[in-house]
Design a protein around this motif. Structure first.
Motif, PDB file in Angstrom:
ATOM      1  N   SER A 133      47.438  49.466  41.656  1.00 48.58           N
ATOM      2  CA  SER A 133      45.975  49.590  41.902  1.00 48.58           C
ATOM      3  C   SER A 133      45.259  48.206  41.636  1.00 48.58           C
ATOM      4  O   SER A 133      44.198  48.017  42.270  1.00 48.58           O
ATOM      5  CB  SER A 133      45.286  50.428  40.648  1.00 48.58           C
ATOM      6  OG  SER A 133      45.782  49.942  39.560  1.00 48.58           O
ATOM      7  N   LEU A 134      45.801  47.182  40.816  1.00 48.89           N
ATOM      8  CA  LEU A 134      45.268  45.976  40.825  1.00 48.89           C
ATOM      9  C   LEU A 134      45.304  45.269  42.302  1.00 48.89           C
ATOM     10  O   LEU A 134      44.188  44.530  42.626  1.00 48.89           O
ATOM     11  CB  LEU A 134      46.254  45.059  39.953  1.00 48.89           C
ATOM     12  CG  LEU A 134      45.819  44.645  38.622  1.00 48.89           C
ATOM     13  CD1 LEU A 134      46.622  44.140  37.796  1.00 48.89           C
ATOM     14  CD2 LEU A 134      44.572  43.831  38.566  1.00 48.89           C
ATOM     15  N   LYS A 135      46.190  45.369  43.089  1.00 47.30           N
ATOM     16  CA  LYS A 135      46.320  45.017  44.414  1.00 47.30           C
ATOM     17  C   LYS A 135      45.349  45.435  45.355  1.00 47.30           C
ATOM     18  O   LYS A 135      44.822  45.023  46.058  1.00 47.30           O
ATOM     19  CB  LYS A 135      47.740  45.096  44.902  1.00 47.30           C
ATOM     20  CG  LYS A 135      48.356  43.845  45.350  1.00 47.30           C
ATOM     21  CD  LYS A 135      49.679  43.791  46.096  1.00 47.30           C
ATOM     22  CE  LYS A 135      50.334  42.603  45.916  1.00 47.30           C
ATOM     23  NZ  LYS A 135      51.768  42.603  46.720  1.00 47.30           N
TER      24      LYS A 135
ATOM     25  N   GLU B 217      37.853  33.531  42.428  1.00 46.41           N
ATOM     26  CA  GLU B 217      38.131  33.210  40.918  1.00 46.41           C
ATOM     27  C   GLU B 217      39.137  34.120  40.348  1.00 46.41           C
ATOM     28  O   GLU B 217      39.908  33.718  39.605  1.00 46.41           O
ATOM     29  CB  GLU B 217      36.643  33.648  40.351  1.00 46.41           C
ATOM     30  CG  GLU B 217      35.546  32.573  40.844  1.00 46.41           C
ATOM     31  CD  GLU B 217      34.094  32.843  40.435  1.00 46.41           C
ATOM     32  OE1 GLU B 217      33.839  34.043  39.955  1.00 46.41           O
ATOM     33  OE2 GLU B 217      33.286  32.072  40.403  1.00 46.41           O
ATOM     34  N   THR B 218      39.008  35.629  40.683  1.00 47.02           N
ATOM     35  CA  THR B 218      40.233  36.492  40.083  1.00 47.02           C
ATOM     36  C   THR B 218      41.637  36.031  40.588  1.00 47.02           C
ATOM     37  O   THR B 218      42.480  35.849  39.803  1.00 47.02           O
ATOM     38  CB  THR B 218      39.936  37.734  40.461  1.00 47.02           C
ATOM     39  OG1 THR B 218      38.770  38.304  40.423  1.00 47.02           O
ATOM     40  CG2 THR B 218      40.958  38.547  40.177  1.00 47.02           C
ATOM     41  N   THR B 219      41.930  35.278  41.855  1.00 46.96           N
ATOM     42  CA  THR B 219      43.099  34.993  42.458  1.00 46.96           C
ATOM     43  C   THR B 219      43.535  33.772  41.564  1.00 46.96           C
ATOM     44  O   THR B 219      44.504  33.725  41.123  1.00 46.96           O
ATOM     45  CB  THR B 219      42.958  34.640  44.124  1.00 46.96           C
ATOM     46  OG1 THR B 219      42.573  35.909  44.723  1.00 46.96           O
ATOM     47  CG2 THR B 219      44.137  33.967  44.544  1.00 46.96           C
ATOM     48  N   VAL B 220      42.403  32.817  41.551  1.00 51.86           N
ATOM     49  CA  VAL B 220      42.862  31.541  40.578  1.00 51.86           C
ATOM     50  C   VAL B 220      43.216  31.844  39.262  1.00 51.86           C
ATOM     51  O   VAL B 220      44.257  31.337  38.796  1.00 51.86           O
ATOM     52  CB  VAL B 220      41.740  30.636  40.694  1.00 51.86           C
ATOM     53  CG1 VAL B 220      41.815  29.572  39.646  1.00 51.86           C
ATOM     54  CG2 VAL B 220      41.404  30.127  41.993  1.00 51.86           C
ATOM     55  N   GLU B 221      42.721  32.928  38.510  1.00 55.51           N
ATOM     56  CA  GLU B 221      42.844  33.199  37.350  1.00 55.51           C
ATOM     57  C   GLU B 221      44.290  33.796  37.202  1.00 55.51           C
ATOM     58  O   GLU B 221      45.389  33.340  36.371  1.00 55.51           O
ATOM     59  CB  GLU B 221      41.917  34.258  36.691  1.00 55.51           C
ATOM     60  CG  GLU B 221      40.615  33.648  36.340  1.00 55.51           C
ATOM     61  CD  GLU B 221      39.589  34.746  35.823  1.00 55.51           C
ATOM     62  OE1 GLU B 221      39.981  35.907  35.844  1.00 55.51           O
ATOM     63  OE2 GLU B 221      38.493  34.469  35.876  1.00 55.51           O
ATOM     64  N   LYS B 222      44.505  34.599  38.331  1.00 55.25           N
ATOM     65  CA  LYS B 222      45.983  35.171  38.310  1.00 55.25           C
ATOM     66  C   LYS B 222      47.011  33.995  38.548  1.00 55.25           C
ATOM     67  O   LYS B 222      48.188  33.969  37.738  1.00 55.25           O
ATOM     68  CB  LYS B 222      46.205  36.052  39.533  1.00 55.25           C
ATOM     69  CG  LYS B 222      45.351  37.428  39.266  1.00 55.25           C
ATOM     70  CD  LYS B 222      45.314  38.293  40.474  1.00 55.25           C
ATOM     71  CE  LYS B 222      44.637  39.514  40.371  1.00 55.25           C
ATOM     72  NZ  LYS B 222      44.512  40.343  41.493  1.00 55.25           N
TER      73      LYS B 222
ATOM     74  N   VAL C 184      49.123  38.993  42.879  1.00 55.74           N
ATOM     75  CA  VAL C 184      48.277  38.097  43.684  1.00 55.74           C
ATOM     76  C   VAL C 184      48.366  38.640  45.093  1.00 55.74           C
ATOM     77  O   VAL C 184      49.375  39.074  45.682  1.00 55.74           O
ATOM     78  CB  VAL C 184      48.902  36.550  43.567  1.00 55.74           C
ATOM     79  CG1 VAL C 184      48.142  35.647  45.126  1.00 55.74           C
ATOM     80  CG2 VAL C 184      48.633  35.786  42.432  1.00 55.74           C
ATOM     81  N   ASP C 185      47.177  38.691  45.899  1.00 52.78           N
ATOM     82  CA  ASP C 185      47.188  39.275  47.305  1.00 52.78           C
ATOM     83  C   ASP C 185      47.668  38.107  48.033  1.00 52.78           C
ATOM     84  O   ASP C 185      47.071  37.183  48.717  1.00 52.78           O
ATOM     85  CB  ASP C 185      45.897  39.935  47.838  1.00 52.78           C
ATOM     86  CG  ASP C 185      45.875  40.418  49.072  1.00 52.78           C
ATOM     87  OD1 ASP C 185      46.820  40.106  49.681  1.00 52.78           O
ATOM     88  OD2 ASP C 185      44.893  40.960  49.338  1.00 52.78           O
TER      89      ASP C 185
ATOM     90  N   THR D 123      40.002  45.363  48.054  1.00 47.56           N
ATOM     91  CA  THR D 123      38.459  45.678  47.864  1.00 47.56           C
ATOM     92  C   THR D 123      37.645  44.562  47.397  1.00 47.56           C
ATOM     93  O   THR D 123      36.673  44.472  48.086  1.00 47.56           O
ATOM     94  CB  THR D 123      38.431  46.947  47.062  1.00 47.56           C
ATOM     95  OG1 THR D 123      39.181  47.895  47.256  1.00 47.56           O
ATOM     96  CG2 THR D 123      36.948  47.371  47.020  1.00 47.56           C
ATOM     97  N   LEU D 124      37.914  43.826  46.535  1.00 48.94           N
ATOM     98  CA  LEU D 124      37.253  42.551  46.063  1.00 48.94           C
ATOM     99  C   LEU D 124      36.995  41.658  47.178  1.00 48.94           C
ATOM    100  O   LEU D 124      35.959  40.960  47.334  1.00 48.94           O
ATOM    101  CB  LEU D 124      37.987  42.161  44.641  1.00 48.94           C
ATOM    102  CG  LEU D 124      37.026  41.198  43.963  1.00 48.94           C
ATOM    103  CD1 LEU D 124      35.675  41.632  43.464  1.00 48.94           C
ATOM    104  CD2 LEU D 124      37.967  40.835  42.676  1.00 48.94           C
ATOM    105  N   TYR D 125      38.112  41.376  47.708  1.00 48.15           N
ATOM    106  CA  TYR D 125      37.850  40.534  48.975  1.00 48.15           C
ATOM    107  C   TYR D 125      36.769  40.809  49.937  1.00 48.15           C
ATOM    108  O   TYR D 125      36.141  39.891  50.424  1.00 48.15           O
ATOM    109  CB  TYR D 125      39.311  40.259  49.563  1.00 48.15           C
ATOM    110  CG  TYR D 125      39.487  39.278  50.694  1.00 48.15           C
ATOM    111  CD1 TYR D 125      39.911  38.068  50.506  1.00 48.15           C
ATOM    112  CD2 TYR D 125      39.314  39.741  52.277  1.00 48.15           C
ATOM    113  CE1 TYR D 125      39.743  37.188  51.737  1.00 48.15           C
ATOM    114  CE2 TYR D 125      39.345  39.188  53.118  1.00 48.15           C
ATOM    115  CZ  TYR D 125      39.650  37.569  52.946  1.00 48.15           C
ATOM    116  OH  TYR D 125      39.648  36.545  54.003  1.00 48.15           O
ATOM    117  N   ASP D 126      36.838  42.024  50.336  1.00 48.66           N
ATOM    118  CA  ASP D 126      36.073  42.546  51.098  1.00 48.66           C
ATOM    119  C   ASP D 126      34.404  42.773  50.668  1.00 48.66           C
ATOM    120  O   ASP D 126      33.550  42.473  51.351  1.00 48.66           O
ATOM    121  CB  ASP D 126      36.231  43.770  51.662  1.00 48.66           C
ATOM    122  CG  ASP D 126      37.458  43.891  52.429  1.00 48.66           C
ATOM    123  OD1 ASP D 126      37.887  43.063  53.146  1.00 48.66           O
ATOM    124  OD2 ASP D 126      38.295  44.946  52.533  1.00 48.66           O
ATOM    125  N   THR D 127      34.348  42.820  49.257  1.00 45.07           N
ATOM    126  CA  THR D 127      32.991  43.216  48.641  1.00 45.07           C
ATOM    127  C   THR D 127      32.316  41.989  48.007  1.00 45.07           C
ATOM    128  O   THR D 127      31.431  41.707  48.040  1.00 45.07           O
ATOM    129  CB  THR D 127      32.985  44.240  47.996  1.00 45.07           C
ATOM    130  OG1 THR D 127      33.973  43.914  46.740  1.00 45.07           O
ATOM    131  CG2 THR D 127      33.300  45.454  48.541  1.00 45.07           C
TER     132      THR D 127
END
Length: 150
Positions: free
Chosen positions: A3-5, A21-26, A35-36, A10-14
């Motif tokens: 569900s995180l992925k 920022e979320t990817t950097v945190e991961k 990480v996607d 979804t976050l990438y698209d919206t």
């Protein structure tokens, strides 16, 4: 798919910035499993393409204004010279940040000149035959802050 992925895609698209920022945190927290990677790899590749496009665009602008200065000297203006200075600065910064772009710049120089002639023709109203077939400037001159054609 976790569900995180799914949320990340979804976050990438919206909300692209939040996705970054979320990817950097991961990555910083070593949460590599969430990480996607596919999107991240695409984005990194796009950054390289974007840097090359920007460099090419800046080079064309410099060449257009040099041509206009040389072949329409009676219309030479401060805005043309200001544009040359600005775009030379951008080229220099790109090369300082990524010296490997120098060989790319050398490889695209002839193509950029051809594009600049087309644009200079459109902006000046001069015929394409008014401009040399072969670029009258060397790459070092085009990027040299002191150079302006006579």
């Amino acid at each position: 798919m976790s569900s995180l992925k799914a949320h990340s895609q979804t976050l990438y698209d919206t909300d692209y910035l939040q996705w970054i920022e979320t990817t950097v945190e991961k990555l910083q927290s070593h949460d590599y499993a969430n990480v996607d990677w596919e999107k991240l790899i695409e984005e990194i590749a796009d950054v390289g393409r974007s840097e090359r496009r920007s460099l090419k665009s800046n080079l064309i602008v410099i060449l257009v204004h040099l041509l206009k200065c040389q072949f329409q000297p009676e219309k030479r203006s401060g805005s043309w010279e200001g544009s040359i200075i600005e775009h030379r600065r951008r080229v220099k910064e790109a090369l300082d940040d990524s010296p490997s772009l120098k060989s790319y710049l050398e490889n695209i120089f002839i193509e950029c000149y051809a594009q600049a002639v087309k644009q200079a023709k459109a902006e000046t109203g001069l015929s394409v035959e008014s401009f040399p077939v072969v670029c009258p400037y060397q790459l070092l001159e085009v990027t040299n802050d002191e150079f302006l054609p006579q």
